[in-house]
Design a protein around this motif. Structure first.
Motif, short mmCIF file in Angstrom:
data_model
loop_
_atom_site.label_atom_id
_atom_site.label_comp_id
_atom_site.label_asym_id
_atom_site.label_seq_id
_atom_site.Cartn_x
_atom_site.Cartn_y
_atom_site.Cartn_z
N GLY A 1 0.77 -1.23 0.00
CA GLY A 1 0.00 0.00 0.00
C GLY A 1 0.81 1.29 0.00
N ASP A 2 2.12 1.20 -0.04
CA ASP A 2 2.93 2.42 -0.04
C ASP A 2 2.70 3.23 -1.31
N ARG A 3 2.73 4.54 -1.15
CA ARG A 3 2.67 5.46 -2.28
C ARG A 3 4.06 6.09 -2.40
N VAL A 4 4.78 5.70 -3.45
CA VAL A 4 6.20 6.06 -3.58
C VAL A 4 6.34 7.23 -4.55
N MET A 5 6.92 8.31 -4.05
CA MET A 5 7.23 9.47 -4.89
C MET A 5 8.67 9.32 -5.38
N TYR B 1 9.87 17.52 0.19
CA TYR B 1 9.25 17.03 1.43
C TYR B 1 7.85 17.62 1.60
N ARG B 2 7.72 18.90 1.34
CA ARG B 2 6.42 19.57 1.49
C ARG B 2 5.39 18.97 0.52
N PHE B 3 5.80 18.75 -0.72
CA PHE B 3 4.89 18.19 -1.71
C PHE B 3 4.47 16.77 -1.30
N ALA B 4 5.42 15.98 -0.80
CA ALA B 4 5.12 14.61 -0.39
C ALA B 4 4.08 14.60 0.74
N ARG B 5 4.24 15.51 1.71
CA ARG B 5 3.27 15.58 2.81
C ARG B 5 1.89 15.98 2.30
N GLU B 6 1.87 16.98 1.44
CA GLU B 6 0.58 17.49 0.94
C GLU B 6 -0.17 16.45 0.13
N ARG B 7 0.57 15.60 -0.60
CA ARG B 7 -0.07 14.63 -1.49
C ARG B 7 -0.19 13.23 -0.87
N GLY B 8 0.26 13.07 0.34
CA GLY B 8 0.08 11.79 1.04
C GLY B 8 0.98 10.67 0.59
N PHE B 9 2.17 11.00 0.07
CA PHE B 9 3.12 9.95 -0.28
C PHE B 9 3.75 9.38 0.99
N THR B 10 3.92 8.07 1.03
CA THR B 10 4.48 7.44 2.22
C THR B 10 5.97 7.17 2.09
N ARG B 11 6.51 7.27 0.88
CA ARG B 11 7.94 7.08 0.65
C ARG B 11 8.42 8.10 -0.37
N ILE B 12 9.64 8.61 -0.16
CA ILE B 12 10.29 9.48 -1.12
C ILE B 12 11.54 8.74 -1.60
N ALA B 13 11.56 8.35 -2.87
CA ALA B 13 12.68 7.57 -3.42
C ALA B 13 13.67 8.49 -4.13
N LEU B 14 14.93 8.42 -3.70
CA LEU B 14 16.00 9.23 -4.28
C LEU B 14 16.99 8.33 -5.01
N GLY B 15 17.70 8.90 -5.98
CA GLY B 15 18.57 8.11 -6.85
C GLY B 15 20.01 8.01 -6.43
N HIS B 16 20.32 8.22 -5.14
CA HIS B 16 21.71 8.10 -4.70
C HIS B 16 22.16 6.65 -4.78
#
Length: 271
Positions: free
Chosen positions: A36-40, A131-146
């Motif tokens: 159920g995760d929503r990944v940004m 971070y702000r956009f993720a909170r506003e849109r209800g994403f549960t994970r923020i995926a970065l390309g490091h």
């Protein structure tokens, strides 16, 4: 989807399978994505984030859990930024996406004197917007390309310039507790990402802001590690392995290990 342009399809398949395997292992090892995760997926237009999106899309199709993916790009209003490239690419894949528009470029140029490193402020502004956009849109994970090399470089940046034994964690809870950041490429060497990106012929967008600074500390660390790797192949991999095998009792941080509480144990026969 952009077709792979490879020397041989078998080589590309092996490379793709290897990267996908490393990403899958990282996700499993660190509990990065669950049911159920929503990944940004933060898509910058560089080779790393394109590869990250590719791998997550591939794993999504075969994963034992259901999760959503949405690509998000932060348009920082850099001069000459080709605004059409990423939307056209993502539409061709059928991937949901958003573009955040925020003129961080002008802020960085105004605040940081000419010739000084701009990455710190740029990174903070970018992180805040995402971070702000993720909170506003209800994403549960923020995926970065490091990737693996980014993590090792960060270790030495902190070691040499910050006096700290610290790198980039594969999974991170933000300071306010509102966002979980994941780095699914943490096991993947940069050279393999570069090969994959060339084979996939991604529409790479260079960062002109960072690219205008040839003497960055991170670049110096990268050259140092490249020299080490040429002299002793496998050294960067060994350094990363050390990050995964930390022994606080053999360092010197009293907050990480209770040195003051160490006492000898009396023998059974008594002393």
């Amino acid at each position: 989807m952009i077709p792979a342009q490879t020397e041989t399809s078998s080589n590309f398949k092996r490379l793709s399978a290897r990267i996908r395997g490393l990403v899958g292992k990282a996700i499993a090892d660190f509990g990065m994505i669950g049911e159920g995760d929503r990944v940004m997926v933060c898509l910058s237009g560089g080779k790393d984030s394109f590869t990250l999106l590719d791998m997550l899309l591939s794993l999504q199709r075969a994963a034992p859990v259901d999760f959503e993916l949405c690509a998000v790009n932060l348009d920082q209003k850099q001069p000459g930024f080709p605004e059409h490239v990423l939307p056209a690419y993502l539409e061709s894949l059928g991937v949901p996406f958003h573009v955040i528009e925020q003129d961080t470029y002008s802020v960085v140029r105004r605040v940081i004197p000419e010739g000084r490193t701009q990455c710190g402020l740029c990174s903070r502004l970018r992180r805040g917007a995402l971070y702000r956009f993720a909170r506003e849109r209800g994403f549960t994970r923020i995926a970065l390309g490091h990737h693996r090399d980014d993590i090792v470089e960060t270790l030495f940046l902190n070691l040499f310039h910050g006096g700290r034994l610290k790198a980039m964690p594969p999974k991170l809870l933000s300071d306010d507790g509102a966002n979980v950041v994941i780095r699914p490429l943490c096991y993947v060497p940069e050279r393999e990402i570069a090969r994959y990106a060339r084979a996939r012929n991604f529409p790479i967008i260079p960062c002109t802001l960072c690219g205008s600074q040839p003497n960055l500390q991170r670049e110096a660390i990268g050259r140092m590690l490249a020299d080490w790797e040429r002299a002793s192949p496998g050294r960067v991999d060994t350094i990363f392995s050390a990050l995964c095998n930390v022994e606080p009792s053999h360092l010197a941080d009293p907050d990480a290990f209770n040195f003051a509480g160490l006492e000898r144990k009396p023998s059974e026969a008594g002393d």
